[in-house]
Design a protein around this motif. Sequence first.
Motif, PDB file in Angstrom:
ATOM      1  N   UNK A 114      -0.422   3.264 -12.884  1.00 52.34           N
ATOM      2  CA  UNK A 114      -0.184   1.951 -12.294  1.00 52.34           C
ATOM      3  C   UNK A 114       0.522   2.168 -10.962  1.00 52.34           C
ATOM      4  N   UNK A 115       0.420   1.187 -10.082  1.00 52.23           N
ATOM      5  CA  UNK A 115       1.088   1.293  -8.786  1.00 52.23           C
ATOM      6  C   UNK A 115       2.596   1.214  -8.985  1.00 52.23           C
ATOM      7  N   UNK A 116       3.313   2.169  -8.435  1.00 56.10           N
ATOM      8  CA  UNK A 116       4.765   2.143  -8.505  1.00 56.10           C
ATOM      9  C   UNK A 116       5.313   0.998  -7.654  1.00 56.10           C
ATOM     10  N   UNK A 117       6.451   0.483  -8.066  1.00 58.11           N
ATOM     11  CA  UNK A 117       7.118  -0.544  -7.263  1.00 58.11           C
ATOM     12  C   UNK A 117       7.737   0.046  -6.009  1.00 58.11           C
TER      13      UNK A 117
ATOM     14  N   UNK B 288       2.620  11.530  -6.748  1.00 52.13           N
ATOM     15  CA  UNK B 288       2.475  11.127  -5.346  1.00 52.13           C
ATOM     16  C   UNK B 288       1.137  11.632  -4.837  1.00 52.13           C
ATOM     17  N   UNK B 289       0.342  10.735  -4.271  1.00 46.10           N
ATOM     18  CA  UNK B 289      -0.996  11.085  -3.815  1.00 46.10           C
ATOM     19  C   UNK B 289      -1.168  10.694  -2.351  1.00 46.10           C
TER      20      UNK B 289
ATOM     21  N   UNK C 293      -2.531   8.177   4.032  1.00 46.66           N
ATOM     22  CA  UNK C 293      -1.503   7.248   3.567  1.00 46.66           C
ATOM     23  C   UNK C 293      -0.971   7.690   2.204  1.00 46.66           C
ATOM     24  N   UNK C 294       0.326   7.974   2.080  1.00 47.53           N
ATOM     25  CA  UNK C 294       0.887   8.366   0.787  1.00 47.53           C
ATOM     26  C   UNK C 294       1.080   7.155  -0.130  1.00 47.53           C
ATOM     27  N   UNK C 295       0.801   7.332  -1.407  1.00 45.59           N
ATOM     28  CA  UNK C 295       0.965   6.283  -2.406  1.00 45.59           C
ATOM     29  C   UNK C 295       1.599   6.888  -3.652  1.00 45.59           C
ATOM     30  N   UNK C 296       2.461   6.137  -4.305  1.00 46.27           N
ATOM     31  CA  UNK C 296       3.135   6.618  -5.510  1.00 46.27           C
ATOM     32  C   UNK C 296       2.576   5.877  -6.717  1.00 46.27           C
ATOM     33  N   UNK C 297       2.148   6.637  -7.726  1.00 43.33           N
ATOM     34  CA  UNK C 297       1.642   6.070  -8.968  1.00 43.33           C
ATOM     35  C   UNK C 297       2.598   6.383 -10.109  1.00 43.33           C
ATOM     36  N   UNK C 298       2.844   5.400 -10.970  1.00 41.94           N
ATOM     37  CA  UNK C 298       3.544   5.639 -12.231  1.00 41.94           C
ATOM     38  C   UNK C 298       2.514   6.071 -13.274  1.00 41.94           C
TER      39      UNK C 298
ATOM     40  N   UNK D   7      -8.213  -6.612  11.825  1.00 42.03           N
ATOM     41  CA  UNK D   7      -7.082  -6.567  10.908  1.00 42.03           C
ATOM     42  C   UNK D   7      -7.246  -5.359   9.988  1.00 42.03           C
ATOM     43  N   UNK D   8      -6.117  -4.851   9.491  1.00 39.17           N
ATOM     44  CA  UNK D   8      -6.126  -3.682   8.622  1.00 39.17           C
ATOM     45  C   UNK D   8      -5.218  -3.958   7.434  1.00 39.17           C
ATOM     46  N   UNK D   9      -5.602  -3.451   6.276  1.00 40.96           N
ATOM     47  CA  UNK D   9      -4.783  -3.627   5.091  1.00 40.96           C
ATOM     48  C   UNK D   9      -4.791  -2.329   4.279  1.00 40.96           C
ATOM     49  N   UNK D  10      -3.628  -1.938   3.757  1.00 38.40           N
ATOM     50  CA  UNK D  10      -3.523  -0.739   2.931  1.00 38.40           C
ATOM     51  C   UNK D  10      -2.227  -0.779   2.133  1.00 38.40           C
ATOM     52  N   UNK D  11      -2.113   0.138   1.179  1.00 38.95           N
ATOM     53  CA  UNK D  11      -0.927   0.260   0.335  1.00 38.95           C
ATOM     54  C   UNK D  11      -0.306   1.618   0.599  1.00 38.95           C
ATOM     55  N   UNK D  12       0.992   1.648   0.890  1.00 37.49           N
ATOM     56  CA  UNK D  12       1.669   2.895   1.264  1.00 37.49           C
ATOM     57  C   UNK D  12       2.998   3.023   0.538  1.00 37.49           C
ATOM     58  N   UNK D  13       3.441   4.265   0.369  1.00 32.67           N
ATOM     59  CA  UNK D  13       4.742   4.526  -0.242  1.00 32.67           C
ATOM     60  C   UNK D  13       5.836   3.866   0.593  1.00 32.67           C
ATOM     61  N   UNK D  14       6.802   3.302  -0.085  1.00 30.91           N
ATOM     62  CA  UNK D  14       7.907   2.610   0.572  1.00 30.91           C
ATOM     63  C   UNK D  14       8.624   3.554   1.537  1.00 30.91           C
ATOM     64  N   UNK D  15       8.836   3.095   2.768  1.00 31.45           N
ATOM     65  CA  UNK D  15       9.532   3.883   3.774  1.00 31.45           C
ATOM     66  C   UNK D  15       8.631   4.701   4.673  1.00 31.45           C
ATOM     67  N   UNK D  16       7.332   4.830   4.321  1.00 26.57           N
ATOM     68  CA  UNK D  16       6.420   5.635   5.148  1.00 26.57           C
ATOM     69  C   UNK D  16       5.974   4.887   6.389  1.00 26.57           C
TER      70      UNK D  16
END
Length: 319
Positions: free
Chosen positions: A88-91, A55-56, A218-223, A184-193
Amino acid sequence: MSCGNLSVPYPFGIGPAKCYVPGFKLTCDTSHRPPRLMLGRLQVVDISLRKNTIRVINIDRVSRFDDFIRSFNGISFGIGPGEAVPYSLSTHNELILMGCNVQAVLSNTGKNREILSGCSSFCPTNKNVTYDTAAASSMDDKEYCYGMGCCQAHISTSRDGMPSELWVDWIDPNMYSVRLLPLSYVFIAAEGWFNKSWVSAQLPESSWTNGLGPRLKVPTILDWEILQLQPTSSQQLANVSIPQRKTQYIKCPGICRSKNSLCKPMIRGYSCQCSEGYDGNAYLIDGCKGLHACTSLIQAVNLLCRLLLILYMLNLINL
């Protein structure tokens, strides 16, 4: 090995190459108090050997997109190209897009070109023929995004590591010429954050860095997975045949160093887990510690309780 208040389990490591498996090098940023464990430009806040996740915190990765730009590729994780790194990006992440008349597509351009996620966001127009983000927010849920003012979408499993493209485009190209579109803004975040009300309140007041976007943490989960089998000594890399990969667990010499461990095939490589009845770090010699003593004691107590209950039911003893 540790950095700040985080321990660093092997195959991760800090320092010389012998301290980690290739691709799993971390650094300790001592300019902060407490020190921060870093993976490239990403701050590491948790490493799970059991789940094969890391988790990063992704700082400065909220990309801004305005009507001066026709379209852009906003992906950058700062840890190298997808096929070259064991991540890789976690689902368990989501693609978040905030804005009007805009769409985003997350994809991978490796040997298995694939679309991992995508969504579109719309807003009603007011009498001046400008997009009304306030109206869109009032029509939608205060916490989640369903396509009015913002959208969020699940991310599919990637067969080629980290995604390489995140394209954002206007849905109606005619609106680009009159420049009536809001930011507009775009980002990838951990599910539920993600919480729409909270994030929306942060965006206008945030400072900007290099024109990329607000400094949201922004928290992100990597596999993660081991991409190749490691040599056991001076031997060549061990190979695992294709039929073996079809089983849930296999033996992988050179990776799973604990004798009480098994190797599990992943999408591009392998991971190690302790055998049933053991727990710990399967990547270390004697890293999987036995739980059999406790398990046997619990089983013996349960068996004794059942025996006493049977004797009581037969009126042979009083409890």
